[in-house]
Design a protein around this motif. Structure first.
Motif, mmCIF file in Angstrom:
data_model
loop_
_atom_site.group_PDB
_atom_site.id
_atom_site.type_symbol
_atom_site.label_atom_id
_atom_site.label_comp_id
_atom_site.label_asym_id
_atom_site.label_seq_id
_atom_site.Cartn_x
_atom_site.Cartn_y
_atom_site.Cartn_z
ATOM 1 N N ALA A 92 0.990 -1.214 -0.008
ATOM 2 C CA ALA A 92 -0.042 0.084 -0.043
ATOM 3 C C ALA A 92 0.978 1.400 0.073
ATOM 4 O O ALA A 92 0.532 2.139 -0.696
ATOM 5 N N THR A 93 2.074 1.266 0.669
ATOM 6 C CA THR A 93 2.801 2.500 0.815
ATOM 7 C C THR A 93 3.739 2.633 -0.412
ATOM 8 O O THR A 93 4.831 3.076 -0.109
ATOM 9 N N ASP A 94 3.559 1.863 -1.315
ATOM 10 C CA ASP A 94 4.581 1.660 -2.569
ATOM 11 C C ASP A 94 6.139 1.468 -1.909
ATOM 12 O O ASP A 94 7.035 2.103 -2.307
ATOM 13 N N PRO A 95 6.309 0.457 -1.305
ATOM 14 C CA PRO A 95 7.735 0.202 -0.923
ATOM 15 C C PRO A 95 8.526 -0.073 -1.756
ATOM 16 O O PRO A 95 8.080 -0.324 -3.094
ATOM 17 N N LYS A 96 9.868 -0.191 -1.506
ATOM 18 C CA LYS A 96 11.041 -0.628 -2.578
ATOM 19 C C LYS A 96 11.347 -1.862 -2.180
ATOM 20 O O LYS A 96 12.027 -2.490 -3.167
ATOM 21 N N LEU A 97 11.230 -2.420 -1.333
ATOM 22 C CA LEU A 97 11.624 -3.696 -0.675
ATOM 23 C C LEU A 97 10.610 -4.376 0.174
ATOM 24 O O LEU A 97 9.741 -3.633 0.780
ATOM 25 N N LEU A 98 10.531 -5.541 -0.259
ATOM 26 C CA LEU A 98 9.337 -6.362 0.562
ATOM 27 C C LEU A 98 9.958 -7.534 1.253
ATOM 28 O O LEU A 98 10.743 -8.197 0.690
ATOM 29 N N LEU A 99 9.839 -7.651 2.742
ATOM 30 C CA LEU A 99 10.348 -8.573 3.507
ATOM 31 C C LEU A 99 8.997 -9.703 3.505
ATOM 32 O O LEU A 99 8.285 -9.289 4.012
ATOM 33 N N SER A 100 9.528 -11.017 3.205
ATOM 34 C CA SER A 100 8.513 -11.938 3.626
ATOM 35 C C SER A 100 9.128 -12.981 4.666
ATOM 36 O O SER A 100 10.232 -13.793 4.411
ATOM 37 N N ASP A 101 8.338 -13.064 5.926
ATOM 38 C CA ASP A 101 9.047 -13.943 6.807
ATOM 39 C C ASP A 101 8.023 -15.131 6.804
ATOM 40 O O ASP A 101 7.253 -15.216 7.522
ATOM 41 N N GLU A 102 8.532 -16.204 6.214
ATOM 42 C CA GLU A 102 8.190 -17.438 6.224
ATOM 43 C C GLU A 102 6.695 -17.499 5.742
ATOM 44 O O GLU A 102 5.650 -17.819 6.336
ATOM 45 N N ALA A 103 6.396 -16.416 4.829
ATOM 46 C CA ALA A 103 5.032 -16.276 4.322
ATOM 47 C C ALA A 103 4.224 -17.323 4.045
ATOM 48 O O ALA A 103 2.824 -17.237 3.814
ATOM 49 N N THR A 104 4.788 -18.378 3.520
ATOM 50 C CA THR A 104 4.062 -19.427 3.085
ATOM 51 C C THR A 104 4.084 -20.779 3.952
ATOM 52 O O THR A 104 3.513 -21.795 3.466
ATOM 53 N N SER A 105 4.561 -20.552 4.906
ATOM 54 C CA SER A 105 5.163 -21.683 5.711
ATOM 55 C C SER A 105 3.614 -22.259 6.308
ATOM 56 O O SER A 105 3.657 -23.486 6.863
ATOM 57 N N ALA A 106 2.704 -21.335 6.542
ATOM 58 C CA ALA A 106 1.473 -21.830 7.019
ATOM 59 C C ALA A 106 0.380 -22.148 6.022
ATOM 60 O O ALA A 106 -0.710 -22.633 6.316
ATOM 61 N N LEU A 107 1.169 -22.486 4.740
ATOM 62 C CA LEU A 107 0.004 -22.621 3.611
ATOM 63 C C LEU A 107 0.336 -24.151 2.969
ATOM 64 O O LEU A 107 1.184 -24.464 3.013
ATOM 65 N N ASP A 108 -0.767 -24.613 2.485
ATOM 66 C CA ASP A 108 -0.648 -25.907 1.741
ATOM 67 C C ASP A 108 0.195 -25.639 0.400
ATOM 68 O O ASP A 108 0.301 -24.464 0.055
ATOM 69 N N PRO A 109 0.674 -26.792 -0.083
ATOM 70 C CA PRO A 109 1.874 -26.793 -1.263
ATOM 71 C C PRO A 109 0.865 -25.691 -2.399
ATOM 72 O O PRO A 109 1.615 -25.152 -3.066
ATOM 73 N N GLU A 110 -0.163 -26.144 -2.704
ATOM 74 C CA GLU A 110 -0.839 -25.377 -3.889
ATOM 75 C C GLU A 110 -1.119 -23.897 -3.717
ATOM 76 O O GLU A 110 -0.583 -23.160 -4.646
ATOM 77 N N THR A 111 -1.386 -23.694 -2.477
ATOM 78 C CA THR A 111 -1.707 -22.148 -2.097
ATOM 79 C C THR A 111 -0.425 -21.631 -2.242
ATOM 80 O O THR A 111 -0.167 -20.422 -2.533
ATOM 81 N N THR A 112 0.682 -22.259 -1.717
ATOM 82 C CA THR A 112 2.179 -21.754 -1.706
ATOM 83 C C THR A 112 2.464 -21.281 -3.022
ATOM 84 O O THR A 112 3.070 -20.269 -3.208
ATOM 85 N N GLN A 113 2.240 -22.238 -4.017
ATOM 86 C CA GLN A 113 2.748 -21.943 -5.431
ATOM 87 C C GLN A 113 2.035 -20.601 -5.921
ATOM 88 O O GLN A 113 2.524 -19.821 -6.543
ATOM 89 N N HIS A 114 0.660 -20.548 -5.263
ATOM 90 C CA HIS A 114 -0.175 -19.309 -5.943
ATOM 91 C C HIS A 114 0.491 -17.954 -5.471
ATOM 92 O O HIS A 114 0.666 -17.018 -6.070
#
Lengths: 359, 222
Positions: free
Chosen positions: A171-193
């Protein structure tokens, strides 16, 4: 370090310089905990860079230094040239607006709708309501949730919640995005998406993404560069393709071994012997990529060397968008034959590793 | 006693109770809320870290809460006189009721805020929120369902406490029950008072529950 020197000079988005972080002892008489033990690393602008390691390796601590959620004990953290460790109060809050962050457990406000969650960073920045609306509706559209504007997080699936998290982080137009285990709670298919979405954002907005994970699969699909962490240090780093193909450090090898398609299948492992008995076959693992990936390799081995080749296991896969194959074959372990085969592999540029012997 | 007289007495008692509970609840919450927020956010390493003050305020809150209410009423009579201008009557009774409400509300708010997921605070910090924005937009907003239930509990307790301020001429339903029902042996007054109190508490509790449900978006099903 795999091929790090062969990389072209890059424009750094994020630089860690001699970073250490020691947490004070929680109980008297105990020693403090050293989470980071001297990290030097550069994340080039415009890349998706992965940091992988087991839990406790220090990767979450490292990412929290980037937006000043934690302060390092020593060293500097430069975000687009600004030393974050020197900032505090208002200047730190301004920097945080240029760095988006998404989390393993999404961290959405349960009391706010999708729209209001995404609006929150702008609300905090003091943007008027009208401008907020104009700004975030396209964002929510981009993550595919424009039909869920008025829903609450409890009404969404895990993947949808992370999409809200991503829209909020952008939302704030960042130049850097940090992803801290953002897919670790998701199933494999959702992780891919979700990873596909991150790749799209990286490509279309030119956003640099730093992706923390403990899953090799995630690194393999999404990143172009990777750093492997262990014991508060970066033990190996480079292009994802190179690190996957020629892992140097034991930690990397262990992490890779847990991935399907790399290493030897269990049933072969049980049969492998260190020295040949008469009549045994040599077991060889071939790795091919780039130009060598589409050669009629088994046929040539049979025709040119007259070998009886047994195929034990094989996969063809993709790392960071490049195809790579892994084939385990067995043929006569007679020294003369093995010598011939080595010469053949050297000539054709195949990476061949003699793993042992099987009967 | 005629029905008319009884109804008159009950109406007056009910009004006094509602008045005392409403005013002391309102002022008590207004003062207790920031104290509760402070208690919940001033521990070591927290948003407004001030562990020393946290301990001092916590101690005062505990001391007030462990003083039996009837003792508090009598003990603070000089203070009541300064604030309310008198030490007897409904207006005077509001002072000890308010004093008792503050620490009660403070602890309930503290508990409600401590239940809020720490990850949300971290997310807000990562967005560049100021500590005050974190309190208003995250902590209080997310704790609203628990806070609504806590304030309901406070009001119900206040209705109980208000029965004791008859000791300083506070009036109200409880006082009515004791003076007529008990001291004058009029069981029908006692019974009527108890019935009215039950209805009042039920009404407050139902309203509070409904409010908490409205605030709570955590268990919505699509």
């Amino acid at each position: 370090m795999a091929n790090e020197s062969a990389l072209p000079e890059t424009d750094p988005m994020l630089v860690f310089e001699g970073v250490t972080k020691e947490f004070p002892a929680t109980h008297k008489g105990e020693n403090g905990f050293k989470a980071l033990n001297g990290v030097d690393y550069t994340v080039p602008r415009g890349t998706i860079t992965g940091i992988i390691g087991r839990s406790g390796a220090g990767k979450s601590t490292l990412v929290r230094l980037v937006n000043g959620l934690e302060k390092p004990t020593n060293g500097r953290v430069l975000v687009d040239g600004t030393d974050v460790t020197k900032l505090s109060g208002g200047s730190l809050r301004t920097l945080r607006r240029s760095v988006g962050m998404i989390f393993q457990h999404f961290n959405l406000l349960s009391s706010r709708t999708v729209f209001d969650n995404v609006a929150m960073p702008l609300e905090i920045a003091g943007m008027p309501a009208k401008a907020i609306k104009a700004k975030i509706e396209p964002l929510i559209d981009m993550v595919g949730l424009s039909d869920k504007l008025d829903r609450y997080p409890a009404e969404l699936s895990g993947g949808q919640k992370q999409r809200v998290g991503i829209a909020r982080a952008l939302a704030t137009d960042p130049k850097l995005l940090l992803s801290d285990e953002a897919t670790s709670a998701l199933d494999p298919e959702t992780t891919q998406h979700i990873l596909d979405l991150l790749k799209t954002i990286n490509r279309e907005l030119g956003l640099t993404v730093l992706l923390i994970t403990h899953e090799m699969e995630v690194v393999k699909t999404a990143t172009s560069r990777v750093a492997v962490m262990d014991g508060g240090k970066i033990v190996e780093s480079g292009r994802t393709f190179d690190v996957f193909l020629r892992p140097q450090h034991a930690t990397t090898q262990t992490l890779l071994a847990s991935m399907p398609g790399t290493g030897l299948p269990d049933w072969i492992k049980r049969k492998v012997k260190d020295s040949p008995a008469p009549g045994d076959d040599a077991l060889v693992r071939l790795t091919f990529f780039g130009d060598t990936a589409d050669q009629p390799l088994v046929a040539r081995l049979t025709k040119e060397l007259g070998l009886d080749v047994r195929i034990m296991s094989g996969t063809v896969d993709e790392i960071a968008g490049d195809p790579f194959g892994n084939l385990v074959i067995a043929y006569s372990a007679e020294p003369g034959v093995m010598e011939q085969a080595r010469a053949f592999f050297a000539k054709t540029g195949l990476v061949a590793e003699e793993v042992g012997y099987v009967d | 006693m005629s029905i008319d007289m009884l109804v008159n007495l009950l109406a007056k008692g009910l009004w006094q109770t509602v008045y005392m509970v409403f005013v002391s609840g309102l002022i008590g919450t207004a003062i207790g809320l920031p104290i509760g927020v402070f208690l919940a956010t001033s521990g070591k390493g927290e948003l407004f870290a001030a562990p020393g003050w946290n301990r001092v305020i916590g101690l005062i809150v505990n001391a007030t809460r462990s003083t039996p209410f009837i003792i508090l009423v009598v003990a603070i009579i000089p203070f009541t006189r300064i604030i309310a201008g008198t030490s007897i009557g409904t207006r005077a009774a509001i002072v000890p009721l308010t004093i008792a409400t503050i620490p009660f509300v403070a602890r309930l708010i503290e508990g409600a805020i401590r239940e809020v997921d720490k990850g949300l605070v971290e997310a807000a910090r990562a967005m560049g929120a100021t500590p005050l924005q974190i309190v208003t937009k995250v902590l209080l907003a997310e704790a609203m369902p628990s806070i609504a239930l806590g304030i309901t509990l406070t009001i119900v307790s206040l209705i109980g406490y208000s029965a004791m301020v008859g000791a300083v001429g506070g009036g109200g339903l409880g006082d009515l029950g004791i003076r007529y029902g008990y001291q004058r042996f009029m069981p029908e007054v006692m019974l009527a008072v108890v019935v009215v109190l039950i209805v009042l508490v039920q009404a407050v509790q139902s309203a509070g529950d409904a409010l908490a449900r409205r605030f709570d978006k955590r268990n919505r099903k699509s």
